[in-house]
Design a protein around this motif. Structure first.
Motif, PDB file in Angstrom:
ATOM      1  N   GLY A 125       0.365  -1.295  -0.163  1.00  0.00           N
ATOM      2  CA  GLY A 125      -0.171   0.176  -0.209  1.00  0.00           C
ATOM      3  C   GLY A 125       0.943   1.558  -0.338  1.00  0.00           C
ATOM      4  O   GLY A 125       2.140   1.382   0.188  1.00  0.00           O
ATOM      5  N   ASP A 126       0.114   2.757   0.384  1.00  0.00           N
ATOM      6  CA  ASP A 126       0.853   3.628   0.442  1.00  0.00           C
ATOM      7  C   ASP A 126       0.057   4.876   1.584  1.00  0.00           C
ATOM      8  O   ASP A 126      -0.588   5.054   1.444  1.00  0.00           O
ATOM      9  N   TYR A 127       0.903   4.726   2.543  1.00  0.00           N
ATOM     10  CA  TYR A 127       0.781   5.551   3.575  1.00  0.00           C
ATOM     11  C   TYR A 127       1.029   6.754   3.299  1.00  0.00           C
ATOM     12  O   TYR A 127       0.058   8.159   4.062  1.00  0.00           O
ATOM     13  N   LEU A 128       0.968   7.808   2.019  1.00  0.00           N
ATOM     14  CA  LEU A 128       1.539   8.874   1.637  1.00  0.00           C
ATOM     15  C   LEU A 128       0.882   9.191   0.044  1.00  0.00           C
ATOM     16  O   LEU A 128       1.439   8.082  -0.788  1.00  0.00           O
ATOM     17  N   ILE A 129       0.297   9.822   0.243  1.00  0.00           N
ATOM     18  CA  ILE A 129       0.260   9.670  -1.646  1.00  0.00           C
ATOM     19  C   ILE A 129      -0.598  11.388  -1.712  1.00  0.00           C
ATOM     20  O   ILE A 129      -1.057  12.465  -1.378  1.00  0.00           O
ATOM     21  N   GLY A 130       1.030  12.050  -2.794  1.00  0.00           N
ATOM     22  CA  GLY A 130       0.530  13.675  -2.807  1.00  0.00           C
ATOM     23  C   GLY A 130       0.738  13.121  -4.134  1.00  0.00           C
ATOM     24  O   GLY A 130       1.350  12.847  -5.872  1.00  0.00           O
ATOM     25  N   LEU A 131       0.451  14.524  -5.149  1.00  0.00           N
ATOM     26  CA  LEU A 131      -0.059  14.867  -6.468  1.00  0.00           C
ATOM     27  C   LEU A 131      -0.837  16.456  -7.170  1.00  0.00           C
ATOM     28  O   LEU A 131      -0.966  16.731  -5.656  1.00  0.00           O
ATOM     29  N   ASN A 132      -0.308  16.728  -8.169  1.00  0.00           N
ATOM     30  CA  ASN A 132      -0.567  17.925  -8.685  1.00  0.00           C
ATOM     31  C   ASN A 132      -1.748  17.371  -9.450  1.00  0.00           C
ATOM     32  O   ASN A 132      -2.549  16.686  -9.615  1.00  0.00           O
ATOM     33  N   LYS A 133      -2.923  19.085  -9.264  1.00  0.00           N
ATOM     34  CA  LYS A 133      -3.824  19.176 -10.157  1.00  0.00           C
ATOM     35  C   LYS A 133      -3.907  18.347 -11.421  1.00  0.00           C
ATOM     36  O   LYS A 133      -4.614  17.523 -11.692  1.00  0.00           O
ATOM     37  N   SER A 134      -2.998  18.804 -11.564  1.00  0.00           N
ATOM     38  CA  SER A 134      -2.891  18.073 -13.669  1.00  0.00           C
ATOM     39  C   SER A 134      -2.388  16.720 -13.238  1.00  0.00           C
ATOM     40  O   SER A 134      -2.746  15.701 -14.633  1.00  0.00           O
ATOM     41  N   ALA A 135      -2.361  15.834 -12.518  1.00  0.00           N
ATOM     42  CA  ALA A 135      -2.424  14.596 -12.102  1.00  0.00           C
ATOM     43  C   ALA A 135      -3.170  13.854 -12.018  1.00  0.00           C
ATOM     44  O   ALA A 135      -3.116  12.880 -11.437  1.00  0.00           O
ATOM     45  N   PHE A 136      -4.653  14.498 -11.986  1.00  0.00           N
ATOM     46  CA  PHE A 136      -5.498  13.777 -11.191  1.00  0.00           C
ATOM     47  C   PHE A 136      -6.596  13.632 -11.675  1.00  0.00           C
ATOM     48  O   PHE A 136      -7.309  14.489 -12.657  1.00  0.00           O
ATOM     49  N   CYS A 137      -7.385  12.665 -12.618  1.00  0.00           N
ATOM     50  CA  CYS A 137      -8.471  12.142 -12.953  1.00  0.00           C
ATOM     51  C   CYS A 137      -9.181  11.283 -12.683  1.00  0.00           C
ATOM     52  O   CYS A 137      -8.786  10.221 -11.383  1.00  0.00           O
ATOM     53  N   LYS A 138     -10.275  12.400 -11.742  1.00  0.00           N
ATOM     54  CA  LYS A 138     -11.268  11.457 -10.822  1.00  0.00           C
ATOM     55  C   LYS A 138     -11.959   9.874 -11.645  1.00  0.00           C
ATOM     56  O   LYS A 138     -11.171   8.820 -10.890  1.00  0.00           O
ATOM     57  N   GLU A 139     -12.427  10.143 -13.034  1.00  0.00           N
ATOM     58  CA  GLU A 139     -12.768   8.360 -13.047  1.00  0.00           C
ATOM     59  C   GLU A 139     -11.992   7.878 -12.958  1.00  0.00           C
ATOM     60  O   GLU A 139     -12.397   6.131 -11.985  1.00  0.00           O
ATOM     61  N   THR A 140     -10.327   7.720 -13.274  1.00  0.00           N
ATOM     62  CA  THR A 140     -10.009   6.681 -13.317  1.00  0.00           C
ATOM     63  C   THR A 140      -9.258   6.251 -11.578  1.00  0.00           C
ATOM     64  O   THR A 140      -9.281   5.344 -10.678  1.00  0.00           O
ATOM     65  N   PHE A 141      -8.801   7.630 -10.647  1.00  0.00           N
ATOM     66  CA  PHE A 141      -8.543   7.071  -9.927  1.00  0.00           C
ATOM     67  C   PHE A 141      -9.488   6.825  -8.786  1.00  0.00           C
ATOM     68  O   PHE A 141      -8.602   5.686  -7.648  1.00  0.00           O
ATOM     69  N   GLN A 142     -10.472   6.955  -9.388  1.00  0.00           N
ATOM     70  CA  GLN A 142     -11.448   6.067  -7.935  1.00  0.00           C
ATOM     71  C   GLN A 142     -11.521   5.140  -7.741  1.00  0.00           C
ATOM     72  O   GLN A 142     -11.851   3.689  -7.286  1.00  0.00           O
ATOM     73  N   ASN A 143     -11.016   4.444  -9.615  1.00  0.00           N
ATOM     74  CA  ASN A 143     -11.003   3.262 -10.044  1.00  0.00           C
ATOM     75  C   ASN A 143      -9.870   2.161  -9.225  1.00  0.00           C
ATOM     76  O   ASN A 143      -9.854   1.384  -9.921  1.00  0.00           O
ATOM     77  N   ILE A 144      -9.105   2.935  -9.287  1.00  0.00           N
ATOM     78  CA  ILE A 144      -7.801   2.290  -8.496  1.00  0.00           C
ATOM     79  C   ILE A 144      -7.869   1.242  -7.475  1.00  0.00           C
ATOM     80  O   ILE A 144      -9.196   1.267  -6.158  1.00  0.00           O
ATOM     81  N   PRO A 145      -7.638  -0.555  -7.577  1.00  0.00           N
ATOM     82  CA  PRO A 145      -8.062  -1.101  -6.301  1.00  0.00           C
ATOM     83  C   PRO A 145      -7.479  -0.875  -4.801  1.00  0.00           C
ATOM     84  O   PRO A 145      -6.968  -1.724  -4.537  1.00  0.00           O
ATOM     85  N   TRP A 146      -8.246   0.419  -4.297  1.00  0.00           N
ATOM     86  CA  TRP A 146      -7.745   0.728  -2.756  1.00  0.00           C
ATOM     87  C   TRP A 146      -8.163  -0.385  -2.251  1.00  0.00           C
ATOM     88  O   TRP A 146      -8.958  -1.644  -2.413  1.00  0.00           O
ATOM     89  N   GLN A 147      -7.615  -0.290  -0.635  1.00  0.00           N
ATOM     90  CA  GLN A 147      -7.249  -1.104   0.487  1.00  0.00           C
ATOM     91  C   GLN A 147      -7.127  -2.571  -0.075  1.00  0.00           C
ATOM     92  O   GLN A 147      -7.859  -3.624   0.467  1.00  0.00           O
ATOM     93  N   THR A 148      -6.459  -3.131  -1.463  1.00  0.00           N
ATOM     94  CA  THR A 148      -5.507  -4.088  -1.805  1.00  0.00           C
ATOM     95  C   THR A 148      -4.052  -3.989  -1.653  1.00  0.00           C
ATOM     96  O   THR A 148      -3.453  -2.918  -1.012  1.00  0.00           O
TER      97      THR A 148
END
Length: 233
Positions: A125-148
């Protein structure tokens, strides 16, 4: 605070200690009442660490989270902080007792120069996630297999899609079970303080059982569900 990182904010994406204790069980069933105390200690650490960094802080707990699943709620939280005028967002949770304000400032410094930074954990996993606004795509980001265990690899691939290199901070321990606290070999003060807190809670439980269980009860009743922690120096 210096205006050096005025375009960067910290997102603490974490439920309250009460809500966490109801949804997650760090301990064996006989010690469920420990959950809230430990989660409060972990959450306090995240809040104090973020405050010490002197970066703007947004704590989005269960009352502010919006969405039908973790991915939607997490993506909506990032979107909200970006909407407040920040170009960079550094997200942390409530389960990394080794995290320091220096880690947050290092991440902020990295985001001044590139689009993404990750703080990996040993379990994928990752304890910290940092990103610039230009690297944020909401639709793709929310479909990451979180909590795995595939989160870190999936995020790395996500950032590759934006053709941006991802900086890595050092690997830290995240607390997802009581054994992480007992078995940690680190001398980090926060992990050591969690061990002391657990020992105190165990001592209170044994004391309560001793005075509440009738003297005719078998001594074995005191032992059930009260496994002693591994020895440590």
């Amino acid at each position: 605070m210096s205006n050096q990182f005025s375009n960067t904010a910290v997102l603490i994406f974490s439920r309250s200690a009460k809500a966490e204790s109801l949804e997650k069980n760090l301990f064996s069933s006989q010690r469920k009442r420990f959950n809230r105390t430990i989660f409060q200690s972990l959450l306090d650490h995240s809040l104090h660490t973020a405050k010490d960094s002197q970066l703007p802080i947004f704590w989005i707990d269960e009352n502010k989270q919006r969405g039908y699943n973790f991915g939607e709620r997490f993506a909506n939280a990032f979107e909200y902080v970006f909407s407040q005028g920040y170009d960079n967002v550094i997200s942390i949770g409530n389960d990394t007792p080794e995290l320091t304000s220096d880690d947050l400032l290092q991440a902020a410094n990295i985001l001044d120069q590139q689009k993404s930074v990750l703080g990996p954990t040993a379990d994928g996993g990752d304890y910290l996630i940092g990103l610039n606004k230009s690297a944020f795509c909401k639709e793709t980001f929310q479909n990451i297999p979180w909590q795995t265990s595939a989160v870190h690899k999936s995020l790395a691939n996500y950032f590759k899609a934006f053709d941006c290199s991802t900086a890595l901070l050092h690997t830290l321990v995240d607390v997802d079970h009581e054994s992480v606290i007992w078995e940690s070999s680190t001398d980090h003060s926060k992990l050591q303080s969690l061990k002391i807190l657990l020992l105190k809670l165990l001592g209170q439980t044994i004391f309560t059982l001793f005075y509440r269980i009738p003297h005719t009860s078998s001594p074995s009743l005191l032992q059930k569900g009260l496994r002693a922690p591994p020895s440590f120096s």
